[in-house]
Design a protein around this motif. Structure first.
Motif, short mmCIF file in Angstrom:
data_model
loop_
_atom_site.label_atom_id
_atom_site.label_comp_id
_atom_site.label_asym_id
_atom_site.label_seq_id
_atom_site.Cartn_x
_atom_site.Cartn_y
_atom_site.Cartn_z
N CYS A 200 -2.22 29.00 -59.79
CA CYS A 200 -1.59 29.13 -58.47
C CYS A 200 -2.53 29.85 -57.51
O CYS A 200 -2.98 30.96 -57.78
N ALA B 263 -1.93 31.33 -54.67
CA ALA B 263 -1.36 32.60 -54.18
C ALA B 263 -1.52 33.70 -55.22
O ALA B 263 -1.89 34.83 -54.90
N CYS C 150 7.68 29.66 -57.69
CA CYS C 150 6.77 29.99 -56.59
C CYS C 150 6.80 28.88 -55.53
O CYS C 150 6.72 27.70 -55.86
N SER D 67 4.47 28.34 -53.38
CA SER D 67 3.12 27.86 -53.15
C SER D 67 2.70 26.78 -54.15
O SER D 67 2.27 25.71 -53.76
N CYS D 68 2.85 27.05 -55.44
CA CYS D 68 2.35 26.10 -56.44
C CYS D 68 3.43 25.22 -57.05
O CYS D 68 3.12 24.24 -57.73
N PRO E 278 6.30 23.76 -55.13
CA PRO E 278 7.13 23.58 -53.93
C PRO E 278 8.43 22.81 -54.17
O PRO E 278 9.47 23.16 -53.62
#
Length: 87
Positions: free
Chosen positions: A38, A40, A71, A73-74, A76
């Motif tokens: 990830c 982030a 998460c 970010s990774c 979605p």
């Protein structure tokens, strides 16, 4: 196997030793889980401080059962589904 063991977080939440590394990582404070690559999480690790709160999970079902959320970010799609279920 190389004899190495990995500490994973399981339901309860209880830590346990595994011969297989975790597939997902999480942050104990924010209770977010995501992929090990990830962006982030990697940025947070590079800044320091994050690693001491990191936990690992064998799979997504265990992360969710332990009370962690996906998460944004990774993961979605998983995050959107989680957010929709919160409403």
């Amino acid at each position: 196997m190389n004899g190495k063991t990995y500490t994973l977080l399981g339901p309860g939440p209880r830590a346990y030793e595994s011969a297989v590394p975790g597939r997902l990582g999480g942050h104990r404070g924010s209770r977010v889980y995501g992929r090990l690559d990830c962006p982030a999480a990697l940025r947070a690790i590079a800044k320091g401080g994050y690693a001491e709160h990191r936990v690992f999970f064998a799979d997504e079902a265990t992360a969710v059962a332990t009370g962690y959320r996906p998460c944004g970010s990774c993961l979605p799609e998983e995050h959107r589904a989680w957010k929709g279920a919160q409403r």
